[in-house]
Motif scaffolding. Structure first.
Motif, mmCIF file in Angstrom:
data_model
loop_
_atom_site.group_PDB
_atom_site.id
_atom_site.type_symbol
_atom_site.label_atom_id
_atom_site.label_comp_id
_atom_site.label_asym_id
_atom_site.label_seq_id
_atom_site.Cartn_x
_atom_site.Cartn_y
_atom_site.Cartn_z
ATOM 1 N N THR A 169 -17.239 3.160 -3.547
ATOM 2 C CA THR A 169 -17.179 3.227 -2.092
ATOM 3 C C THR A 169 -15.764 3.619 -1.689
ATOM 4 N N SER A 170 -15.548 3.794 -0.416
ATOM 5 C CA SER A 170 -14.222 4.148 0.078
ATOM 6 C C SER A 170 -13.934 3.376 1.362
ATOM 7 N N GLU A 171 -12.705 3.409 1.770
ATOM 8 C CA GLU A 171 -12.270 2.730 2.988
ATOM 9 C C GLU A 171 -11.254 3.627 3.673
ATOM 10 N N THR A 172 -11.355 3.742 4.974
ATOM 11 C CA THR A 172 -10.391 4.522 5.751
ATOM 12 C C THR A 172 -9.260 3.619 6.215
ATOM 13 N N ILE A 173 -8.044 4.076 6.004
ATOM 14 C CA ILE A 173 -6.867 3.370 6.504
ATOM 15 C C ILE A 173 -6.203 4.283 7.529
ATOM 16 N N ASN A 174 -6.178 3.857 8.779
ATOM 17 C CA ASN A 174 -5.547 4.648 9.835
ATOM 18 C C ASN A 174 -4.060 4.348 9.874
ATOM 19 N N VAL A 175 -3.257 5.397 9.845
ATOM 20 C CA VAL A 175 -1.805 5.275 9.907
ATOM 21 C C VAL A 175 -1.329 6.007 11.149
ATOM 22 N N THR A 176 -0.525 5.334 11.970
ATOM 23 C CA THR A 176 0.013 5.973 13.170
ATOM 24 C C THR A 176 1.533 5.942 13.133
ATOM 25 N N PHE A 177 2.111 7.015 13.640
ATOM 26 C CA PHE A 177 3.556 7.151 13.759
ATOM 27 C C PHE A 177 3.905 7.131 15.240
ATOM 28 N N SER A 178 4.984 6.451 15.606
ATOM 29 C CA SER A 178 5.404 6.395 17.003
ATOM 30 C C SER A 178 6.919 6.488 17.103
ATOM 31 N N SER A 179 7.385 7.350 17.991
ATOM 32 C CA SER A 179 8.826 7.484 18.209
ATOM 33 C C SER A 179 9.304 6.690 19.424
ATOM 34 N N ILE A 180 8.426 5.920 20.021
ATOM 35 C CA ILE A 180 8.779 5.145 21.210
ATOM 36 C C ILE A 180 9.833 4.097 20.861
ATOM 37 N N GLY A 181 10.935 4.128 21.583
ATOM 38 C CA GLY A 181 11.966 3.110 21.436
ATOM 39 C C GLY A 181 12.903 3.277 20.260
ATOM 40 N N ILE A 182 12.832 4.402 19.547
ATOM 41 C CA ILE A 182 13.754 4.611 18.428
ATOM 42 C C ILE A 182 14.625 5.836 18.712
ATOM 43 N N ILE A 238 -0.466 1.478 -2.357
ATOM 44 C CA ILE A 238 -1.857 1.065 -2.467
ATOM 45 C C ILE A 238 -2.054 0.564 -3.896
ATOM 46 N N PHE A 239 -2.322 -0.723 -4.023
ATOM 47 C CA PHE A 239 -2.482 -1.350 -5.336
ATOM 48 C C PHE A 239 -3.968 -1.499 -5.666
ATOM 49 N N SER A 240 -4.290 -1.372 -6.927
ATOM 50 C CA SER A 240 -5.678 -1.425 -7.369
ATOM 51 C C SER A 240 -5.770 -2.098 -8.733
ATOM 52 N N ASN A 241 -6.952 -2.599 -9.041
ATOM 53 C CA ASN A 241 -7.186 -3.103 -10.393
ATOM 54 C C ASN A 241 -7.777 -2.011 -11.290
ATOM 55 N N ASP A 242 -7.811 -0.777 -10.801
ATOM 56 C CA ASP A 242 -8.237 0.385 -11.601
ATOM 57 C C ASP A 242 -7.254 0.548 -12.757
ATOM 58 N N THR A 243 -7.761 0.636 -13.954
ATOM 59 C CA THR A 243 -6.876 0.710 -15.129
ATOM 60 C C THR A 243 -6.154 2.049 -15.233
ATOM 61 N N ILE A 244 -6.655 3.095 -14.585
ATOM 62 C CA ILE A 244 -6.012 4.411 -14.641
ATOM 63 C C ILE A 244 -5.046 4.608 -13.475
ATOM 64 N N ASN A 245 -5.464 4.239 -12.284
ATOM 65 C CA ASN A 245 -4.637 4.404 -11.078
ATOM 66 C C ASN A 245 -4.344 3.042 -10.465
ATOM 67 N N THR A 246 -3.428 2.315 -11.062
ATOM 68 C CA THR A 246 -3.155 0.956 -10.588
ATOM 69 C C THR A 246 -2.350 0.936 -9.288
ATOM 70 N N ASN A 293 2.548 2.182 11.730
ATOM 71 C CA ASN A 293 1.550 1.114 11.815
ATOM 72 C C ASN A 293 0.296 1.523 11.057
ATOM 73 N N MET A 294 -0.364 0.522 10.471
ATOM 74 C CA MET A 294 -1.592 0.770 9.711
ATOM 75 C C MET A 294 -2.670 -0.219 10.124
ATOM 76 N N THR A 295 -3.924 0.216 9.948
ATOM 77 C CA THR A 295 -5.054 -0.699 10.088
ATOM 78 C C THR A 295 -5.627 -0.935 8.699
ATOM 79 N N ASN A 296 -6.340 -2.007 8.533
ATOM 80 C CA ASN A 296 -6.996 -2.326 7.258
ATOM 81 C C ASN A 296 -6.015 -2.315 6.088
ATOM 82 N N PHE A 297 -4.924 -3.050 6.195
ATOM 83 C CA PHE A 297 -3.926 -3.000 5.128
ATOM 84 C C PHE A 297 -4.139 -4.055 4.043
ATOM 85 N N ASN A 298 -5.289 -4.690 4.031
ATOM 86 C CA ASN A 298 -5.652 -5.535 2.890
ATOM 87 C C ASN A 298 -7.161 -5.683 2.853
#
Length: 71
Positions: free
Chosen positions: A17-30, A41-49, A5-10
């Protein structure tokens, strides 16, 4: 996908500036096994698209022991 699961996925990030994206892993129910996925992670940066972040979760079964002392 229930194990990753992720937060701030768009959204928009302003220049220098920067943005933190929290990623969580869970083994519950699997079940035991190895689970893989990629976060793109997609960007309009011409070097790191596009930045690809591989994610792996290894789920193992824990053995339960019942120990009875000898009287």
């Amino acid at each position: 996908m229930t194990w990753l699961n992720m937060t701030n996925f768009n959204g928009t990030i302003l220049p220098n500036t920067s943005e933190t994206i929290n990623v969580t892993f869970s083994s519950i129910g699997i079940t035991s096994g190895t689970y893989t996925a990629d976060i793109n992670i997609f960007s309009n940066d011409t070097i790191n698209t596009n930045v690809l972040v591989p994610c792996t979760l290894n789920v193992v079964t824990i053995a339960l022991l019942d120990i009875n002392p000898i009287a």
